[in-house]
Design a protein around this motif. Structure first.
Motif, PDB file in Angstrom:
ATOM      1  N   ILE A  44       9.262  13.634   6.303  1.00 35.46           N
ATOM      2  CA  ILE A  44       8.501  12.601   5.608  1.00 35.46           C
ATOM      3  C   ILE A  44       8.149  13.109   4.218  1.00 35.46           C
ATOM      4  O   ILE A  44       8.139  14.322   3.967  1.00 35.46           O
ATOM      5  CB  ILE A  44       7.219  12.191   6.360  1.00 35.46           C
ATOM      6  N   PHE A  45       7.889  12.186   3.317  1.00 38.80           N
ATOM      7  CA  PHE A  45       7.407  12.538   1.987  1.00 38.80           C
ATOM      8  C   PHE A  45       5.885  12.594   2.020  1.00 38.80           C
ATOM      9  O   PHE A  45       5.238  11.769   2.661  1.00 38.80           O
ATOM     10  CB  PHE A  45       7.884  11.521   0.950  1.00 38.80           C
ATOM     11  N   VAL A  46       5.323  13.584   1.331  1.00 45.37           N
ATOM     12  CA  VAL A  46       3.877  13.729   1.288  1.00 45.37           C
ATOM     13  C   VAL A  46       3.233  12.471   0.725  1.00 45.37           C
ATOM     14  O   VAL A  46       2.157  12.063   1.158  1.00 45.37           O
ATOM     15  CB  VAL A  46       3.491  14.978   0.471  1.00 45.37           C
ATOM     16  N   ASP A  47       3.902  11.816  -0.212  1.00 45.35           N
ATOM     17  CA  ASP A  47       3.401  10.555  -0.750  1.00 45.35           C
ATOM     18  C   ASP A  47       4.448   9.466  -0.555  1.00 45.35           C
ATOM     19  O   ASP A  47       5.569   9.582  -1.056  1.00 45.35           O
ATOM     20  CB  ASP A  47       3.078  10.672  -2.235  1.00 45.35           C
ATOM     21  N   PRO A  48       4.108   8.385   0.170  1.00 44.53           N
ATOM     22  CA  PRO A  48       5.103   7.338   0.423  1.00 44.53           C
ATOM     23  C   PRO A  48       5.499   6.572  -0.836  1.00 44.53           C
ATOM     24  O   PRO A  48       6.592   6.009  -0.901  1.00 44.53           O
ATOM     25  CB  PRO A  48       4.404   6.428   1.434  1.00 44.53           C
ATOM     26  N   LEU A  50       6.179   7.826  -3.786  1.00 46.64           N
ATOM     27  CA  LEU A  50       7.288   8.513  -4.435  1.00 46.64           C
ATOM     28  C   LEU A  50       8.591   8.255  -3.694  1.00 46.64           C
ATOM     29  O   LEU A  50       9.644   8.022  -4.303  1.00 46.64           O
ATOM     30  CB  LEU A  50       7.000  10.011  -4.503  1.00 46.64           C
ATOM     31  N   ALA A  51       8.543   8.265  -2.353  1.00 43.09           N
ATOM     32  CA  ALA A  51       9.740   7.964  -1.570  1.00 43.09           C
ATOM     33  C   ALA A  51      10.220   6.549  -1.850  1.00 43.09           C
ATOM     34  O   ALA A  51      11.422   6.299  -1.994  1.00 43.09           O
ATOM     35  CB  ALA A  51       9.455   8.141  -0.077  1.00 43.09           C
ATOM     36  N   GLY A  52       9.292   5.598  -1.936  1.00 41.11           N
ATOM     37  CA  GLY A  52       9.660   4.216  -2.244  1.00 41.11           C
ATOM     38  C   GLY A  52      10.269   4.081  -3.623  1.00 41.11           C
ATOM     39  O   GLY A  52      11.230   3.322  -3.822  1.00 41.11           O
ATOM     40  N   HIS A  53       9.736   4.833  -4.574  1.00 41.01           N
ATOM     41  CA  HIS A  53      10.289   4.804  -5.929  1.00 41.01           C
ATOM     42  C   HIS A  53      11.744   5.266  -5.939  1.00 41.01           C
ATOM     43  O   HIS A  53      12.596   4.680  -6.613  1.00 41.01           O
ATOM     44  CB  HIS A  53       9.448   5.698  -6.842  1.00 41.01           C
ATOM     45  N   LEU A  54      12.052   6.291  -5.164  1.00 35.40           N
ATOM     46  CA  LEU A  54      13.402   6.855  -5.161  1.00 35.40           C
ATOM     47  C   LEU A  54      14.424   5.939  -4.504  1.00 35.40           C
ATOM     48  O   LEU A  54      15.629   6.088  -4.723  1.00 35.40           O
ATOM     49  CB  LEU A  54      13.390   8.203  -4.436  1.00 35.40           C
ATOM     50  N   ARG A  70       0.825  -1.198   0.000  1.00 32.68           N
ATOM     51  CA  ARG A  70       0.000   0.000   0.000  1.00 32.68           C
ATOM     52  C   ARG A  70       0.868   1.260   0.000  1.00 32.68           C
ATOM     53  O   ARG A  70       0.565   2.231  -0.702  1.00 32.68           O
ATOM     54  CB  ARG A  70      -0.923   0.000   1.226  1.00 32.68           C
ATOM     55  N   ALA A  71       1.923   1.241   0.804  1.00 36.67           N
ATOM     56  CA  ALA A  71       2.823   2.391   0.836  1.00 36.67           C
ATOM     57  C   ALA A  71       3.471   2.604  -0.531  1.00 36.67           C
ATOM     58  O   ALA A  71       3.624   3.746  -0.981  1.00 36.67           O
ATOM     59  CB  ALA A  71       3.886   2.188   1.909  1.00 36.67           C
ATOM     60  N   ALA A  72       3.857   1.526  -1.195  1.00 41.10           N
ATOM     61  CA  ALA A  72       4.531   1.629  -2.492  1.00 41.10           C
ATOM     62  C   ALA A  72       3.609   2.200  -3.569  1.00 41.10           C
ATOM     63  O   ALA A  72       4.063   2.913  -4.471  1.00 41.10           O
ATOM     64  CB  ALA A  72       5.054   0.260  -2.921  1.00 41.10           C
ATOM     65  N   ARG A  73       2.320   1.926  -3.474  1.00 39.75           N
ATOM     66  CA  ARG A  73       1.383   2.452  -4.472  1.00 39.75           C
ATOM     67  C   ARG A  73       1.101   3.928  -4.232  1.00 39.75           C
ATOM     68  O   ARG A  73       0.807   4.675  -5.166  1.00 39.75           O
ATOM     69  CB  ARG A  73       0.074   1.668  -4.449  1.00 39.75           C
ATOM     70  N   GLY A  74       1.204   4.367  -2.987  1.00 39.99           N
ATOM     71  CA  GLY A  74       0.988   5.769  -2.680  1.00 39.99           C
ATOM     72  C   GLY A  74      -0.461   6.183  -2.839  1.00 39.99           C
ATOM     73  O   GLY A  74      -1.369   5.345  -2.914  1.00 39.99           O
ATOM     74  N   GLY A  75      -0.672   7.497  -2.910  1.00 39.12           N
ATOM     75  CA  GLY A  75      -2.030   8.016  -2.944  1.00 39.12           C
ATOM     76  C   GLY A  75      -2.338   8.952  -4.089  1.00 39.12           C
ATOM     77  O   GLY A  75      -3.434   9.506  -4.149  1.00 39.12           O
ATOM     78  N   TYR A  76      -1.388   9.146  -5.038  1.00 35.78           N
ATOM     79  CA  TYR A  76      -1.727   9.942  -6.214  1.00 35.78           C
ATOM     80  C   TYR A  76      -2.745   9.168  -7.048  1.00 35.78           C
ATOM     81  O   TYR A  76      -2.487   8.009  -7.422  1.00 35.78           O
ATOM     82  CB  TYR A  76      -0.489  10.219  -7.063  1.00 35.78           C
ATOM     83  N   ARG A 116      17.911  17.755  -7.053  1.00 36.22           N
ATOM     84  CA  ARG A 116      17.527  16.361  -7.349  1.00 36.22           C
ATOM     85  C   ARG A 116      18.279  15.398  -6.441  1.00 36.22           C
ATOM     86  O   ARG A 116      17.687  14.430  -5.930  1.00 36.22           O
ATOM     87  CB  ARG A 116      17.824  16.047  -8.818  1.00 36.22           C
ATOM     88  N   ARG A 117      19.551  15.645  -6.190  1.00 35.95           N
ATOM     89  CA  ARG A 117      20.317  14.774  -5.303  1.00 35.95           C
ATOM     90  C   ARG A 117      19.851  14.905  -3.859  1.00 35.95           C
ATOM     91  O   ARG A 117      19.833  13.922  -3.104  1.00 35.95           O
ATOM     92  CB  ARG A 117      21.815  15.094  -5.420  1.00 35.95           C
ATOM     93  N   LEU A 118      19.438  16.103  -3.460  1.00 36.41           N
ATOM     94  CA  LEU A 118      18.911  16.288  -2.110  1.00 36.41           C
ATOM     95  C   LEU A 118      17.632  15.476  -1.921  1.00 36.41           C
ATOM     96  O   LEU A 118      17.448  14.831  -0.881  1.00 36.41           O
ATOM     97  CB  LEU A 118      18.632  17.772  -1.861  1.00 36.41           C
ATOM     98  N   VAL A 119      16.771  15.481  -2.914  1.00 33.75           N
ATOM     99  CA  VAL A 119      15.536  14.692  -2.830  1.00 33.75           C
ATOM    100  C   VAL A 119      15.864  13.209  -2.637  1.00 33.75           C
ATOM    101  O   VAL A 119      15.252  12.517  -1.821  1.00 33.75           O
ATOM    102  CB  VAL A 119      14.674  14.907  -4.089  1.00 33.75           C
ATOM    103  N   ALA A 120      16.854  12.713  -3.365  1.00 33.52           N
ATOM    104  CA  ALA A 120      17.244  11.304  -3.237  1.00 33.52           C
ATOM    105  C   ALA A 120      17.798  11.012  -1.844  1.00 33.52           C
ATOM    106  O   ALA A 120      17.498   9.969  -1.255  1.00 33.52           O
ATOM    107  CB  ALA A 120      18.279  10.950  -4.306  1.00 33.52           C
ATOM    108  N   LEU A 121      18.607  11.925  -1.301  1.00 39.07           N
ATOM    109  CA  LEU A 121      19.156  11.725   0.042  1.00 39.07           C
ATOM    110  C   LEU A 121      18.052  11.733   1.087  1.00 39.07           C
ATOM    111  O   LEU A 121      18.069  10.939   2.036  1.00 39.07           O
ATOM    112  CB  LEU A 121      20.180  12.814   0.362  1.00 39.07           C
ATOM    113  N   LEU A 122      17.082  12.614   0.949  1.00 36.77           N
ATOM    114  CA  LEU A 122      15.970  12.660   1.894  1.00 36.77           C
ATOM    115  C   LEU A 122      15.148  11.378   1.822  1.00 36.77           C
ATOM    116  O   LEU A 122      14.680  10.860   2.850  1.00 36.77           O
ATOM    117  CB  LEU A 122      15.080  13.877   1.615  1.00 36.77           C
ATOM    118  N   ALA A 123      14.959  10.849   0.622  1.00 37.53           N
ATOM    119  CA  ALA A 123      14.207   9.601   0.482  1.00 37.53           C
ATOM    120  C   ALA A 123      14.941   8.438   1.133  1.00 37.53           C
ATOM    121  O   ALA A 123      14.329   7.533   1.711  1.00 37.53           O
ATOM    122  CB  ALA A 123      13.964   9.303  -0.998  1.00 37.53           C
TER     123      ALA A 123
END
Length: 417
Positions: free
Chosen positions: A282-286, A288-292, A174-180, A221-228
């Motif tokens: 946290i990421f607003v959508d889990p 997207l974080a899982g994808h990264l 469920r987390a991997a599918r997210g909510g978009y 873009r690299r910061l987003v990856a590090l946060l994920a």
């Protein structure tokens, strides 16, 4: 008017209707692709004189830019989608509603925290109400009550949930599918990956530019990856600056931008004077974080993503809960921690700890017990949300519940209602 595809009823629809009944301007803010435009159009259908204006259309945007005063003249409800694209509209709207203060004049949507945008010439204090729209909650997806927050403050540790058939793999899925909504429509993981790739590229190339001039998009873009990679971890600006070879103030400004465009959310520390002051990210959508982080999966990262999933569901519920509540995290200098701390206006506190295991031990309540001792009667209840099936008491004020209790629990009667 555009056709709504596979519309999932949103809890924010009722909030918008209530706001339009007594407020001149209602703003729906949220991330790109969470369904703001679709929701706004559904609300607009209740006004027979309502009109919609979409500023992603070049001709419409040109008309709004050329003559904003004439553009906003209308007797009924006017929906203006992506209003941040023409900042001069704000002054025209302010001028109009100041001279005609009837409620329900404008319904505005935006893919950024509009009041944080430096390009806006003025705000609308006392004239507007802002409603945040998150990606779909699990309760919206399932048609379930989504009442955990209200029930926790109403019933405390006496709250129970029915047996759950979901296990760890189900929650992670469920987390991997997210909510978009668009991502959820794509059954194939490969197709969802394509969506997330395009979404992030579009966000960084378009939405970020509406907020600030970024000289090196690659650093963002690299910061987003590090946060994920450290989802649900404490924000360490100096460490991130070192890894990116940029200054700490630059990292702080980039994170502020990512919050403004609704990519991440900072969860502040509770009672920082006696504990760790750094916020959690946290990421607003889990999804997207899982994808990264899909190529670097560890038990620790899975635990972080599951925590992101739970904290995100709690944050969604705060937008519609009857109980006014703020969300924090707790960690003290002795390394006692609680993943989520919910505090109401009366100072009552509910603690939430997230466990990726399918069983619960007494030691899993370690942080909650510390918080309980510190707060005394202000401690309403402590919950360990885990991947198992049953609700069990672990002593006075302490309970374990399946994670699914977040969305399957009825709200009940909120305190003071």
């Amino acid at each position: 008017m555009r056709k709504a595809m596979d519309y999932v009823p949103r809890r924010a629809a009722e909030l918008i209707g209530e706001a339009l009944a007594d407020t001149r301007v209602v703003v729906v803010n949220g991330a790109r692709q969470v369904g703001k435009s679709t929701l706004a159009e559904v609300v607009l259908r209740h006004d027979p004189n309502g009109v919609a204006r979409f500023l992603d259309d070049p001709v419409t945007r040109a008309a709004a830019t050329e003559d904003p005063v004439r553009f906003v003249r209308h007797d009924g409800l006017m929906l203006i989608d992506e209003v941040q694209r023409v900042p001069d509209l704000w002054l025209a709207i302010k001028h109009l509603v100041d001279r005609d203060p009837r409620p329900g004049r404008f319904l505005l949507t935006g893919s950024a925290r509009l009041l944080a945008l430096r390009s806006l010439p003025d705000t609308l204090p006392g004239r507007s109400e802002t409603i945040e729209l998150w990606p779909l909650s699990q309760g919206e997806i399932e048609g379930a009550p989504d009442g955990f927050v209200d029930a926790a403050f109403t019933h405390g540790a006496d709250m129970r949930a029915g047996p759950s058939a979901l296990l760890r793999k189900d929650y992670l899925m469920r987390a991997a599918r997210g909510g978009y909504p668009e991502a959820r429509r794509r059954e194939s993981p490969l197709r969802r990956r394509r969506f997330f790739e395009g979404y992030l590229a579009d966000l960084l190339s378009r939405d970020v530019k509406q907020v600030a001039d970024i000289e090196k998009a690659g650093d963002m873009r690299r910061l987003v990856a590090l946060l994920a990679a450290q989802t649900s971890g404490l924000l360490n600006v100096n460490r991130l600056a070192g890894e990116l070879s940029i200054t700490a103030p630059t990292v702080r400004s980039y994170i502020e931008i990512l919050e403004t465009v609704y990519l991440v959310r900072l969860i502040p520390a509770w009672s920082a004077n006696r504990g760790v002051a750094a916020p959690k990210v946290i990421f607003v959508d889990p999804g997207l974080a899982g994808h990264l982080t899909a190529g670097a999966v560890t038990d620790a990262s899975l635990g972080g993503h599951l925590e992101n999933f739970v904290l995100g569901e709690l944050a969604r519920q705060l937008t519609w809960a009857d109980t006014p509540v703020r969300l924090y995290h707790y960690r003290d200098r002795d390394q006692y921690e609680v993943d989520g701390v919910l505090e109401d206006n009366a100072g009552q506190v509910v603690g939430v700890e997230v466990k990726a295991a399918e069983t619960v031990r007494a030691d899993d309540f370690r942080g909650l017990k510390r918080l309980q001792r510190r707060l005394g009667p202000r401690f309403r209840a402590g919950f360990v949300l885990y991947c198992g099936t049953d609700s069990l008491s672990f002593g006075d004020g302490l309970t374990c519940l399946p994670i699914s209790a977040l969305w399957t629990t009825e709200a009940g009667r909120a305190p003071g209602a």
